[in-house]
Design a protein around this motif. Structure first.
Motif, mmCIF file in Angstrom:
data_model
loop_
_atom_site.group_PDB
_atom_site.id
_atom_site.type_symbol
_atom_site.label_atom_id
_atom_site.label_comp_id
_atom_site.label_asym_id
_atom_site.label_seq_id
_atom_site.Cartn_x
_atom_site.Cartn_y
_atom_site.Cartn_z
ATOM 1 N N GLU A 1 -6.593 11.622 -4.945
ATOM 2 C CA GLU A 1 -5.639 10.684 -4.368
ATOM 3 C C GLU A 1 -6.111 10.106 -3.043
ATOM 4 O O GLU A 1 -5.397 9.358 -2.408
ATOM 5 N N ALA B 1 -10.279 2.038 13.305
ATOM 6 C CA ALA B 1 -10.608 1.435 12.019
ATOM 7 C C ALA B 1 -9.466 0.574 11.505
ATOM 8 O O ALA B 1 -9.685 -0.419 10.821
ATOM 9 N N MET C 1 -14.041 3.494 5.841
ATOM 10 C CA MET C 1 -13.182 3.541 7.019
ATOM 11 C C MET C 1 -12.292 2.308 7.095
ATOM 12 O O MET C 1 -11.164 2.370 7.591
ATOM 13 N N GLY C 2 -12.789 1.188 6.645
ATOM 14 C CA GLY C 2 -12.004 -0.037 6.753
ATOM 15 C C GLY C 2 -11.178 -0.332 5.524
ATOM 16 O O GLY C 2 -10.412 -1.300 5.505
ATOM 17 N N LYS C 3 -11.318 0.489 4.487
ATOM 18 C CA LYS C 3 -10.609 0.184 3.236
ATOM 19 C C LYS C 3 -9.128 0.553 3.343
ATOM 20 O O LYS C 3 -8.713 1.305 4.226
ATOM 21 N N GLU C 4 -8.370 0.058 2.385
ATOM 22 C CA GLU C 4 -6.932 0.293 2.394
ATOM 23 C C GLU C 4 -6.638 1.781 2.213
ATOM 24 O O GLU C 4 -7.283 2.457 1.420
ATOM 25 N N ASP C 5 -5.634 2.265 2.957
ATOM 26 C CA ASP C 5 -5.274 3.679 2.914
ATOM 27 C C ASP C 5 -4.053 3.837 2.014
ATOM 28 O O ASP C 5 -2.946 3.464 2.378
ATOM 29 N N LEU C 6 -4.253 4.377 0.816
ATOM 30 C CA LEU C 6 -3.145 4.492 -0.133
ATOM 31 C C LEU C 6 -2.444 5.832 0.057
ATOM 32 O O LEU C 6 -3.089 6.872 0.078
ATOM 33 N N LYS C 7 -1.111 5.762 0.185
ATOM 34 C CA LYS C 7 -0.347 6.999 0.388
ATOM 35 C C LYS C 7 0.447 7.296 -0.880
ATOM 36 O O LYS C 7 1.285 6.516 -1.284
ATOM 37 N N SER C 8 0.165 8.448 -1.484
ATOM 38 C CA SER C 8 0.915 8.795 -2.691
ATOM 39 C C SER C 8 2.102 9.674 -2.351
ATOM 40 O O SER C 8 2.814 10.105 -3.230
ATOM 41 N N LEU D 1 -12.885 16.956 19.915
ATOM 42 C CA LEU D 1 -13.236 16.429 18.594
ATOM 43 C C LEU D 1 -12.046 15.753 17.942
ATOM 44 O O LEU D 1 -12.182 14.676 17.356
ATOM 45 N N THR D 2 -10.871 16.381 18.059
ATOM 46 C CA THR D 2 -9.673 15.809 17.452
ATOM 47 C C THR D 2 -9.404 14.431 18.025
ATOM 48 O O THR D 2 -9.133 13.471 17.292
ATOM 49 N N ILE E 1 -11.967 11.896 16.624
ATOM 50 C CA ILE E 1 -11.787 11.512 15.232
ATOM 51 C C ILE E 1 -10.563 10.613 15.088
ATOM 52 O O ILE E 1 -10.599 9.591 14.386
ATOM 53 N N PHE E 2 -9.464 10.985 15.787
ATOM 54 C CA PHE E 2 -8.246 10.184 15.594
ATOM 55 C C PHE E 2 -8.363 8.815 16.262
ATOM 56 O O PHE E 2 -7.828 7.838 15.743
ATOM 57 N N PHE F 1 -11.086 7.187 16.405
ATOM 58 C CA PHE F 1 -11.920 6.446 15.450
ATOM 59 C C PHE F 1 -11.066 5.913 14.306
ATOM 60 O O PHE F 1 -11.193 4.758 13.904
ATOM 61 N N GLU F 2 -10.143 6.797 13.833
ATOM 62 C CA GLU F 2 -9.294 6.381 12.714
ATOM 63 C C GLU F 2 -8.392 5.224 13.109
ATOM 64 O O GLU F 2 -8.228 4.265 12.372
ATOM 65 N N SER G 1 -7.157 0.668 9.164
ATOM 66 C CA SER G 1 -7.066 0.282 7.757
ATOM 67 C C SER G 1 -5.597 0.099 7.387
ATOM 68 O O SER G 1 -4.721 0.741 7.954
ATOM 69 N N LYS G 2 -5.355 -0.793 6.432
ATOM 70 C CA LYS G 2 -3.985 -1.047 6.000
ATOM 71 C C LYS G 2 -3.454 0.158 5.243
ATOM 72 O O LYS G 2 -4.206 0.873 4.588
ATOM 73 N N LYS G 3 -2.141 0.364 5.321
ATOM 74 C CA LYS G 3 -1.559 1.500 4.598
ATOM 75 C C LYS G 3 -0.610 0.968 3.537
ATOM 76 O O LYS G 3 0.089 -0.014 3.740
ATOM 77 N N ARG G 4 -0.603 1.612 2.383
ATOM 78 C CA ARG G 4 0.273 1.170 1.305
ATOM 79 C C ARG G 4 0.733 2.396 0.529
ATOM 80 O O ARG G 4 -0.057 3.321 0.307
ATOM 81 N N GLU G 5 2.003 2.395 0.128
ATOM 82 C CA GLU G 5 2.494 3.526 -0.649
ATOM 83 C C GLU G 5 2.323 3.255 -2.135
ATOM 84 O O GLU G 5 2.618 2.164 -2.607
ATOM 85 N N VAL G 6 1.834 4.256 -2.844
ATOM 86 C CA VAL G 6 1.569 4.079 -4.282
ATOM 87 C C VAL G 6 2.135 5.269 -5.047
ATOM 88 O O VAL G 6 2.511 6.292 -4.478
ATOM 89 N N GLU G 7 2.167 5.125 -6.383
ATOM 90 C CA GLU G 7 2.574 6.223 -7.256
ATOM 91 C C GLU G 7 1.394 7.174 -7.430
ATOM 92 O O GLU G 7 0.246 6.799 -7.214
ATOM 93 N N THR G 8 1.712 8.396 -7.843
ATOM 94 C CA THR G 8 0.641 9.341 -8.146
ATOM 95 C C THR G 8 -0.174 8.835 -9.334
ATOM 96 O O THR G 8 0.382 8.290 -10.287
ATOM 97 N N ILE H 1 -13.253 18.024 11.771
ATOM 98 C CA ILE H 1 -13.206 18.645 13.091
ATOM 99 C C ILE H 1 -13.700 20.077 13.032
ATOM 100 O O ILE H 1 -14.505 20.516 13.858
#
Lengths: 304, 690
Positions: free
Chosen positions: A212, B567, A54-61, B556-557, B560-561, B563-564, B569-576, A76
């Motif tokens: 991914e 949390a 949950m705390g790890k980095e979220d990578l978006k491809s 529930l929605t 969960i959201f 909770f997210e 968490s950092k977001k980063r864009e990556v290649e496939t 859900i």
């Protein structure tokens, strides 16, 4: 409809399926380790995994918005499906508002969520996984549907509560026993564990649908998979073997816990002792089983 | 009073058709067409709502052919017609507004081939729904076929379109021939084309001439089932529907093929009477329905072209309607509760299907607008350039697959439950019970296949890397997005509030059947949140309360959201990630064709020289007959009568000819002698003295 009779059981069901599921997963890991002569992690390890992810980095491809949303949908909808299972008593919380078809379709939604996550991730491995997941789903869904419909014909109602009540009162009967056997034979496919974890095969397609995912999304999908195991073990133990049920909520829950533990143990044995099937073998197995399971409907029509 | 709404909308549509027939400019023509259609749709919606709320039938006789033939143009709008008028109004204005921007794709073709046919098609389908006279019904039916045929061959430089046009023309006209045959047979007894008169006559016919009445029902069945696209009579449908521009296909799939089912219902409910043998036709209908559910949908799974895939689904979905209606017809005498539930399921499925099917065809049109193709192997990742289309396509796909809380779920639920409940009926033969249950289970299974094939559509067209887009085309115009959004929101609204439409459909069935049926509140225990259904007296069989079910979902929605986001968490864009190797995306794409390959190989097989791809023959080789020689001789009249006689005759002539050709002088001599002989006889007989 008394709200107390709905709220508390709903809470129990949600806790049982969603919160306890990492514990059951830890239990399977422990057993598997013991079978393979390892020490294994503690039963609580799956909780730590999820919290850490949950705390790890979220990578978006991808910039696809569906990729962001659909992993959460899987958890859900598992939670929703749990509300249709009788744990605390013979009547599940959502009994008045939905029936077996709602249950079948909510389970379908779990599959849809994971498939859309996979295909939105743009990875070809994930696409292969998604394709396999869908094929597995559509071959295994009829078996569950036929088993539930057998119950519906016997009980003269499509509501899960009525089916369970009827079966509890009228003892074991031949058609339902046959349906039970069919559900048990398809249990691994419903759960998605070896020999049917073809869509998430690590060695062939690098975890397929999950490739991914990272961070909270990965945690959610993993959590959904763990909860799915508990959910289908509950389907098997509470709907098809509904004995014993008492009047007490707490005792019923404890009994359900024991039953699920036994079934998880059996499923883990199957998982640890079998190799993975190829997708075409799995399809043939499931389709044969589905055609065979029509016999239970035939028997139900005769009235045995 | 309300009938003037109908006149106004007819006149508006006709004016539109005439005006657009003279306009060459696409945008002006489109504007006029949209304008007239939109206002006529408004009138129609007012009319339909008025009829549905007041529960009355509007009857008007426009003109009569009485001195010539016993027929007159009766307009009769009852609740069943009103439901279909509502569908026509919604879908026609959506498709025509969509067309205004969309038709620019066909830059070489004139709008004069499109808009007039489209508006005529609207008029014709309105006419089919409103008339209560068999002769005019056939006329409007034929007008509908012809105007849609002009749309099919709109791309007149395209060979496939022309071929499909021929197939469509022949198939539908054979069907119309059956309809005409039935009408002539009926007329020979009733001496009147009005539905009311026919109904009265039919009461006698079923008693006195059972076989004859079955034959009439058979003709009508074939005619309507062909138009609705039920296999094996609907073989033309998957070739035809992809050919016209997408907005026209959308009207075809959403309304025209459903009018086949409307006509079927109209004839079985209010023209033919319900009697003992109706149940045979119920069983036949259900069987035809399940056959096309099974073959149509599994064949759809193997298709790689979006519009062709949807056309196969049009076949499959019609099957669901017929299954519901078939259950309704079979059990109408045995258990009216079950029967009404089946009918309601079937008719509600028509309503839902026309919404999401036209939505999906419009999505196909959007894809074609942007990528100039609808082949799923050549496009992907379109969600990045057309997010609204992608989301609406997802809504449409989930609706057609019957996923809760969308509208397809409600009607499918009723169809499944009513067909499975047949197993619990006491007075039904054992085998029939089993058959109906297997029908139910098959349709549950096929529902999953529908989902699979539409997930393939979504996954390969909208997900993945962006591919196959024409960069010159800008964003999807607003006018194309609005109809899609409108239809998608209808899918959700009808799914969450199903009770009001159910009540209207119940009313339509009761009014057109004219029998004593259990009241609505006896069948459905309903409130605003949903309904539970009684399939016999006081036995609650199933339930669906979308609003109550949505509540825990929402909670529930939220959980969960939250909770997210907690949390964080950092977001980063990556290649496939291709498993550690470097690849171009083109090298490793997973195209639409690759989906479900093992499953496709299970359902594909070869019998003789015909390859069945998903139980559907891919290419039928030309059929060759070999008839024994002697058999041919009998039919060869030329050989054994004509030529022998002719040759004998020729011999005779040539024999006589010889006198002519060789002996002209002799002939003259004969001639003179002959005249002399005649004169001699003449004088001799009359006693003239020389």
């Amino acid at each position: 409809m008394n709200l107390d009779l709905i709220l508390l059981p709903s809470l129990v069901n949600l806790v049982f399926v969603l919160i306890l599921s990492p514990f059951f997963d830890g239990f399977t890991r422990k057993i598997r380790a013991l079978i393979q002569s390892r020490l294994g992690p503690s039963p609580l390890q799956s909780y730590y995994d999820i919290l850490k992810l949950m705390g790890k980095e979220d990578l978006k491809s991808t910039i696809n918005p569906l990729f962001r949303l659909s992993p959460y949908l899987s958890v859900i909808s598992i939670g929703m499906a749990s509300l249709l299972i009788p744990i605390t008593g013979l009547i599940p919380p959502l009994n008045f508002w939905g029936d077996i078809f709602l249950f079948i379709y909510i389970i379908t939604v779990v599959g849809i969520a994971i498939i859309i996550t996979a295909s939105a991730s743009e990875n070809p491995f994930a696409y292969i996984g998604a394709s396999r997941k869908m094929m597995l789903h559509l071959s295994v869904e009829p078996i569950l549907a036929v088993a539930l419909i057998t119950g519906a014909i016997n009980a003269h109602s499509f509501k899960i509560g009525d089916i369970v009540t009827w079966y509890f009162l009228n003892g074991p009967n031949v058609s339902m026993l046959l349906a039970t056997v069919c559900v048990f034979l398809s249990l691994q496919a419903l759960i998605g564990k070896i020999p049917f974890d073809i869509s998430e095969a690590e060695q062939e397609i690098a975890e397929g649908v999950l490739i991914e995912l990272s961070g909270p999304k990965y945690a959610c999908v993993k959590w959904a998979n763990m909860s799915r195991q508990v959910l289908f073990c509950l389907v098997f133990s509470q709907i098809f073997i509904p004995w014993p049920f008492t009047d007490s909520l707490i005792i019923n829950t404890i009994i359900a816990f024991v039953k699920v533990t036994v079934i998880v143990f059996m499923s883990t044995l199957i998982e640890a002792l079998n190799p993975r099937l190829r997708i075409d073998q799995a399809l043939k197995y499931n389709i044969t089983l589905a055609v065979f399971s029509l016999t239970s409907i035939f028997l139900a029509l005769i009235g045995v | 009073m309300e009938v003037y709404y109908l006149y106004v909308s007819f006149i508006l549509l006709a004016t539109g058709a005439v005006i657009t027939a003279f306009l060459k400019n696409k945008s002006i023509s489109g504007f006029f067409a949209s304008f007239f259609t939109f206002f006529s749709s408004l009138c129609l919606v007012l009319l339909a709502v008025e009829v549905l709320l007041s529960k009355k039938t509007i009857i008007a006789e426009i003109f009569t052919l009485k001195p010539l033939i016993n027929s007159s143009l009766y307009l009769a709008v009852d609740s069943l017609s009103a439901l279909f008028i509502l569908i026509i109004a919604l879908i026609s204005s959506s498709t025509i507004i969509f067309s205004k921007a969309y038709i620019a794709v066909y830059d070489k073709l004139s709008p004069r081939g499109f808009y007039p046919s489209m508006l005529t098609l609207f008029i014709a389908s309105l006419g089919v729904v409103c008339t209560a006279d068999l002769l005019f019904f056939i006329l409007f039916w034929e007008l509908m076929t012809l105007s849609s045929w002009f749309l099919v061959i709109y791309k007149n430089d395209n060979k496939a379109a022309l071929k499909a046009g021929i197939q469509y023309f022949i198939a539908t006209h054979v069907a119309t021939a059956f309809l005409i045959l039935a009408s002539v047979l009926v007329y020979s007894y009733s001496k009147n084309f009005s539905f009311l008169e026919i109904k009265e006559i039919f009461n006698n016919l079923t008693v006195n001439k059972p076989v004859f009445s079955h034959f009439i029902i058979f003709c009508v069945f074939i005619a309507f089932v062909t138009k609705a696209g039920v296999l094996p009579f609907g073989f033309w449908l998957p070739n035809t529907y992809p050919q016209p521009p997408s907005s026209a296909s959308s009207f075809f799939g959403g309304v025209m093929s459903k009018l086949g089912v409307y006509a079927f219902l109209r004839f079985f409910l209010s023209v033919f009477t319900v009697y003992e043998n109706t149940e045979i036709w119920g069983l036949i209908t259900a069987f035809a329905g399940v056959f096309s559910i099974f073959v149509g949908t599994i064949a759809a799974l193997t298709q790689d072209e979006a519009k062709r895939l949807m056309s196969f689904h049009a076949i499959g979905q019609v099957g669901y309607m017929l299954l519901g209606i078939g259950v309704g017809l079979y059990f109408i005498k045995i258990n009216p509760f079950l029967s009404v539930a089946g009918f309601i399921g079937g008719i509600f499925h028509i309503l839902n299907n026309s919404i999401y099917k036209s939505l999906l065809f419009l999505n196909g049109g959007s894809i074609f607008y942007k990528a100039a193709t609808t082949d799923l192997n050549n496009v992907s990742g379109l969600i990045k350039v057309m997010p609204l289309t992608a989301i609406t396509a997802l809504v449409g796909s989930l609706s057609i697959a019957g996923v809760p809380p969308f509208n397809g779920f409600v009607s499918k639920l009723l169809i499944f439950e009513s067909s499975i409940w047949a197993g619990i009926e006491r007075d039904v033969w054992f085998l029939i019970k089993f058959i109906f249950i297997v029908f139910g289970i098959l349709s549950v299974f096929i529902s999953a296949i529908t989902l699979a094939s539409f997930l393939k559509f979504i996954n390969s067209a909208f997900m993945g890397k962006l591919k196959g887009v024409d960069e010159k085309k800008g964003k999807i115009p607003l006018l194309m997005n609005i109809p899609q959004l409108f239809l998608a929101s209808l899918c959700i609204i009808l799914g969450i509030f199903p009770v009001l439409p159910l009540e209207f459909i119940y009313q339509a069935i009761v009014l057109s059947l004219n029998m004593s049926l259990p009241a609505f509140h006896e069948i459905f225990n309903s409130n605003i949140a949903g309904f539970s259904v009684n399939l016999c007296k006081d036995c609650e069989a199933g339930a669906w309360f979308p609003i109550f079910v949505m509540l825990p979902l929402a909670v529930l929605t939220l959980l969960i959201f939250s909770f997210e986001s907690y949390a964080k968490s950092k977001k980063r864009e990556v290649e496939t990630w291709y498993g550690g190797k470097e690849h171009d995306p083109e090298e490793v794409t997973y195209s639409g064709h690759s989906f479900y390959q093992p499953f496709k190989s299970i359902v594909s097989f070869r019998i003789g020289s015909i390859y069945f791809k998903g139980f559907y023959p891919e290419k039928i080789p030309p059929v060759k007959f070999k008839v024994p020689e002697c058999f041919l001789k009998i039919f060869n009249v030329d050989d054994w009568i004509f030529y022998p006689i002719v040759s004998k005759f020729r011999d005779l002539i040539s024999f006589i000819e010889r006198f002519y050709s060789s002996l002209i002088r002799k002939y003259i001599t004969f001639f003179i002698f002959g005249i002399m002989l005649i004169l001699f006889l003449f004088f001799y007989l009359y006693g003239v003295k020389l």
